[in-house]
Design an enzyme around this catalytic site. Sequence first.
Site, PDB file in Angstrom:
ATOM      1  N   HIS A   1       0.799  -1.385  -0.148  1.00 19.56           N
ATOM      2  CA  HIS A   1      -0.246  -0.050  -0.060  1.00 19.56           C
ATOM      3  C   HIS A   1       0.912   1.071   0.063  1.00 19.56           C
ATOM      4  O   HIS A   1       0.481   2.362  -0.681  1.00 19.56           O
ATOM      5  CB  HIS A   1      -1.134  -0.056   1.191  1.00 19.56           C
ATOM      6  CG  HIS A   1      -2.135  -0.632   0.636  1.00 19.56           C
ATOM      7  ND1 HIS A   1      -2.235  -2.169   1.070  1.00 19.56           N
ATOM      8  CD2 HIS A   1      -3.349  -0.712   0.056  1.00 19.56           C
ATOM      9  CE1 HIS A   1      -3.305  -2.835   0.550  1.00 19.56           C
ATOM     10  NE2 HIS A   1      -3.912  -1.679  -0.114  1.00 19.56           N
TER      11      HIS A   1
ATOM     12  N   ARG B   1      -9.895   5.187  -0.476  1.00 19.24           N
ATOM     13  CA  ARG B   1      -9.471   4.055   0.827  1.00 19.24           C
ATOM     14  C   ARG B   1      -9.462   4.877   2.087  1.00 19.24           C
ATOM     15  O   ARG B   1      -8.619   5.537   2.586  1.00 19.24           O
ATOM     16  CB  ARG B   1      -7.839   3.866   0.462  1.00 19.24           C
ATOM     17  CG  ARG B   1      -7.827   3.236  -0.830  1.00 19.24           C
ATOM     18  CD  ARG B   1      -6.174   2.553  -1.081  1.00 19.24           C
ATOM     19  NE  ARG B   1      -6.136   1.553  -1.959  1.00 19.24           N
ATOM     20  CZ  ARG B   1      -5.916   1.998  -3.176  1.00 19.24           C
ATOM     21  NH1 ARG B   1      -5.545   2.890  -3.569  1.00 19.24           N
ATOM     22  NH2 ARG B   1      -5.527   0.649  -4.108  1.00 19.24           N
TER      23      ARG B   1
ATOM     24  N   ARG C   1     -14.838   3.086   0.222  1.00 17.50           N
ATOM     25  CA  ARG C   1     -14.519   1.577   0.732  1.00 17.50           C
ATOM     26  C   ARG C   1     -14.836   1.751   2.063  1.00 17.50           C
ATOM     27  O   ARG C   1     -14.212   2.569   3.031  1.00 17.50           O
ATOM     28  CB  ARG C   1     -13.318   1.151   0.104  1.00 17.50           C
ATOM     29  CG  ARG C   1     -13.275  -0.051   0.540  1.00 17.50           C
ATOM     30  CD  ARG C   1     -11.992  -0.817  -0.065  1.00 17.50           C
ATOM     31  NE  ARG C   1     -10.825  -0.132   0.300  1.00 17.50           N
ATOM     32  CZ  ARG C   1      -9.561  -0.679  -0.104  1.00 17.50           C
ATOM     33  NH1 ARG C   1      -9.586  -1.548  -1.347  1.00 17.50           N
ATOM     34  NH2 ARG C   1      -8.501  -0.125   0.103  1.00 17.50           N
TER      35      ARG C   1
ATOM     36  N   GLU D   1     -12.165  -9.249  -5.168  1.00 16.35           N
ATOM     37  CA  GLU D   1     -10.678  -9.349  -4.984  1.00 16.35           C
ATOM     38  C   GLU D   1     -10.179 -10.884  -4.520  1.00 16.35           C
ATOM     39  O   GLU D   1      -9.066 -11.062  -4.635  1.00 16.35           O
ATOM     40  CB  GLU D   1     -10.496  -8.303  -3.827  1.00 16.35           C
ATOM     41  CG  GLU D   1     -11.187  -6.989  -3.726  1.00 16.35           C
ATOM     42  CD  GLU D   1     -10.496  -6.352  -2.683  1.00 16.35           C
ATOM     43  OE1 GLU D   1      -9.277  -5.702  -3.025  1.00 16.35           O
ATOM     44  OE2 GLU D   1     -11.236  -6.091  -1.624  1.00 16.35           O
TER      45      GLU D   1
ATOM     46  N   ASP E   1      -5.348  -7.229  -5.292  1.00 20.47           N
ATOM     47  CA  ASP E   1      -5.723  -8.337  -4.401  1.00 20.47           C
ATOM     48  C   ASP E   1      -5.934  -9.738  -5.433  1.00 20.47           C
ATOM     49  O   ASP E   1      -5.543 -10.753  -4.814  1.00 20.47           O
ATOM     50  CB  ASP E   1      -6.771  -8.256  -3.390  1.00 20.47           C
ATOM     51  CG  ASP E   1      -6.089  -7.211  -2.385  1.00 20.47           C
ATOM     52  OD1 ASP E   1      -4.833  -7.966  -1.948  1.00 20.47           O
ATOM     53  OD2 ASP E   1      -6.817  -6.549  -1.726  1.00 20.47           O
TER      54      ASP E   1
ATOM     55  N   ARG F   1       1.572 -10.070  -2.272  1.00 23.32           N
ATOM     56  CA  ARG F   1       1.780  -8.618  -3.042  1.00 23.32           C
ATOM     57  C   ARG F   1       3.088  -7.806  -2.354  1.00 23.32           C
ATOM     58  O   ARG F   1       3.325  -6.926  -2.785  1.00 23.32           O
ATOM     59  CB  ARG F   1       0.554  -7.857  -3.321  1.00 23.32           C
ATOM     60  CG  ARG F   1       0.025  -7.302  -1.781  1.00 23.32           C
ATOM     61  CD  ARG F   1      -1.609  -6.806  -2.112  1.00 23.32           C
ATOM     62  NE  ARG F   1      -1.534  -5.507  -2.366  1.00 23.32           N
ATOM     63  CZ  ARG F   1      -2.614  -4.781  -2.497  1.00 23.32           C
ATOM     64  NH1 ARG F   1      -3.959  -5.360  -2.283  1.00 23.32           N
ATOM     65  NH2 ARG F   1      -2.770  -3.287  -2.671  1.00 23.32           N
TER      66      ARG F   1
ATOM     67  N   CYS G   1     -10.888  -1.017  -9.850  1.00 29.00           N
ATOM     68  CA  CYS G   1     -10.113  -0.054  -9.366  1.00 29.00           C
ATOM     69  C   CYS G   1      -8.798  -0.443  -8.927  1.00 29.00           C
ATOM     70  O   CYS G   1      -8.174   0.210  -8.007  1.00 29.00           O
ATOM     71  CB  CYS G   1     -10.944   0.682  -8.156  1.00 29.00           C
ATOM     72  SG  CYS G   1     -11.344  -0.796  -6.855  1.00 29.00           S
TER      73      CYS G   1
HETATM   74  C1  PEP Z   1      -7.366  -3.874  -4.884  1.00 30.77           C
HETATM   75  O1  PEP Z   1      -7.116  -4.832  -4.087  1.00 30.77           O
HETATM   76  O2  PEP Z   1      -7.057  -3.715  -6.251  1.00 30.77           O
HETATM   77  C2  PEP Z   1      -7.602  -2.763  -4.266  1.00 30.77           C
HETATM   78  C3  PEP Z   1      -8.029  -1.741  -5.203  1.00 30.77           C
HETATM   79  O3  PEP Z   1      -7.602  -2.402  -3.149  1.00 30.77           O
HETATM   80  P1  PEP Z   1      -6.359  -2.194  -2.412  1.00 30.77           P
HETATM   81  O4  PEP Z   1      -5.126  -2.263  -3.218  1.00 30.77           O
HETATM   82  O5  PEP Z   1      -6.637  -1.047  -1.471  1.00 30.77           O
HETATM   83  O6  PEP Z   1      -6.209  -3.598  -1.468  1.00 30.77           O
HETATM   84 MG    MG Z   2      -7.836  -4.655  -2.294  1.00 29.75          MG
END
Ligand code: PEP
Ligand code: MG
Length: 778
Positions: free
Chosen positions: A369, A476, A512, A610, A634, A644, A681
């Site tokens: 993140h 977020r 979210r 996800e 995800d 990730r 997204c």
């Molecule tokens: C994702 O998982 O693609 C997403 C948009 O959420 P985050 O990256 O905040 O987990």
């Molecule tokens: Mg995610």
Amino acid sequence: MSMLSVLRKIVQEVSTAPDLESVLDLIVRRIQRAMRTEVCSIFLLDSVQKRYVLRATQGLNQEAVGKVSLSMTEGIVGLVGQRAEPINLEDAFSHPAFHYLQSTGEERFHAFLGVPIIHHRSVLGVLVVQQHDLRRFDESEEAFLVTVSAQLAGVIAHAEATGSINSEQHPQAEAKAVHDRRFDGVAAASGVAIGTVVVATIDAELETVPDKTPHDVEQELHSLEMAMEAVRDDIRTAGRSLAQRLKSEEQALFDVYLRMLDDPALKTEIEAHIRAGNWVQGALREVILGHVKQFNAMEDAYLRERATDVRDLGRRILSYLQESAGPMEVDYPDDSILIADELSPAMLGMVPENKLVGLVSVTGSGNSHAAIMARSIGIPTVMGVVDLPFTRLEGRKVIVDGYSGRIYVNPSEQLLEAFREVMREERLVAAGLEGLRDLPAETTDGYRMPLWVNTGLVADVTRSLERGAEGIGLYRTEIPFMIRDFFPSEQEQLQSYRSQMEAFAPRPVTMRTLDIGGDKALPYFPIEEDNPFLGWRGIRVTLDHPEIFLVQVRAMLRASEGLNNLRIMLPMVTSVHEVEEAMRQIDRALAELQDEGYAVERPMVGVMVEVPAAVYQVRRFARIVDFISVGSNDLTQYLLAVDRNNPRVAGLYAPYHPAVLRALQYIARETRKEGKPVSICGEMAADPGGALLLMAMGYEVLSMNSNNLPRVKSAIRGVSLARAQSLLSQVLRMDDAEEIHRYLRRTLKHLGLGQLTRPRLPNQQEPAEDDPDCSGAD
Ligand code: PEP
Ligand code: MG
């Protein structure tokens, strides 16, 4: 002693050695003894000269160390390197590749076993044992040497890296090979930065303290004295006040601490490091961590436990030093490159925005993140530079290559100029994209693609509007939660949500619900798990804590009063009942607020897809919610079983993996069958090539970081929908993510959109397929 214990002991001992020379020396001595051979030597690859240099030996002539070397194709050592596998010979002399190394004295030794030292898939060097007798080393000996080598490769790489950095301070030591020292990591936010390192220190964390030259040695010595005295006082007071309640062995612990503090050796050692040119905090780190390592390496369990005590004591002293130094009044250079052991979203705010030019993290990966946020603020970032001796870099000049995920320490003027050229090109491309702001994202055959943004930071809002965003596809909400000391109240949340919604109204804002867990921790709500990405994350947490969920939903609903542009989105959903439960809570909050007299309307509610389980139930979800949005970050990690956040497997994290593309296509089709809107997204939407594929799949909204929006818009405006669809069908026939990636890049170049792909970088061999003249794209 069993071979396993011997191995452990060697690894532990070697890990505590202070520098490369002692690391190598220890290895050869310990292995020679453990294997009862006559010779053990290490040849390390000198990457500048491209030769294997004898760097340590036990059994050959010591004078040959550092002098004797072999080319990469010479001798059996060269062969071990080339083949990257062990070679075990009864009589090395009779092997056709044998190359006699003069002045080593090796003519006495017949039996030869060489194993490669491999780190991150590349051969660092060769570990050799030799013996006079004509005999083959047996299988268990070979297995032992292979195991030691595999375990020590990381230590050697690290020591080598640290050595090359240190020698810059002592130019006479190893004058060569110190320029342009390269460290590889994972590309996390594109762009190039040249600047001065600022190391991010974490309060009372010894590991993150950088080395610095002290301004005033006497002052540093005095600070040490004061801090140690303060800790001594604390311990005495705590010991006295707890005396009645403590068992005698606990009482003994206080005595251990006091004894360590009173022992003049500790203080003298730290003072010596200060006098040798480090500031007090750096000197403390060197000494304490040195002792911690030594204790850790002890066989006796009781003594090993002392490592914890020493570290704890060190932390206490550090706290006082940090406190007396005051809140780090750092004078950030105008070209600050922030380097952290573990870059967190909260750290991004440490350096004033106008002074921050680059970010580097030793841990983490491109989809952590912190990396996502770095992309959103457009700061070139490299993550997962696991071998970077970051505490030694304070104040150093470095180049951050956020395209290929590399750092160059102490760059030469030549390399600097080459990267400056890339930066000039970047500026030209950015200027060319500026004019797109008020133009629609429309294909050449008139298909209109809405481009939304992902937000979280306060600054995102203005930036997004400036770039012409048509809505927020992902806010977020956990980000404002992360930079606080406790859960924000309903009123506080209301204010921050309201400002996003007002700024964007009448455009839609997708909020979210709290998505914590995984790599997103709240300092005041720690979640410690072995597998955090498979653990208590996202909706799993908030359903277990309805009080947190309800407060958040109420704040969102109230923020939308009179604006009615709210969409609520649920993260990490795996099962239908989770959605039903969340919807019940949302309805409850809505009813409560209406009872309380607020004029709130029911918002659109959507689900993020996800996890693989959600892919296969997407139609069921689509039936009960108002929209579907794919979190491809995800989804990629869960489909490919690649964390990730883990730099070790970053190369396997492939959003263009055929399995991911098929899942994405399936989700779009299935959702549309229910007549519900489907958007995406994840970061894939922010990649010009990815955006074209997603448009062709039928995604109705692409939501991305605002920084990439102009590029994506430019890609869409440069292509017809029909062309994007044929591109998709070509790509879906391919088996390999890398091939797909290359093909997308080639196609963009062919379409005259080459400036949207990454620029040509210095020090890089571009694959032939990147040739812009390549016509295979049609
Ligand atoms: C994702 O998982 O693609 C997403 C948009 O959420 P985050 O990256 O905040 O987990
Ligand atoms: Mg995610």
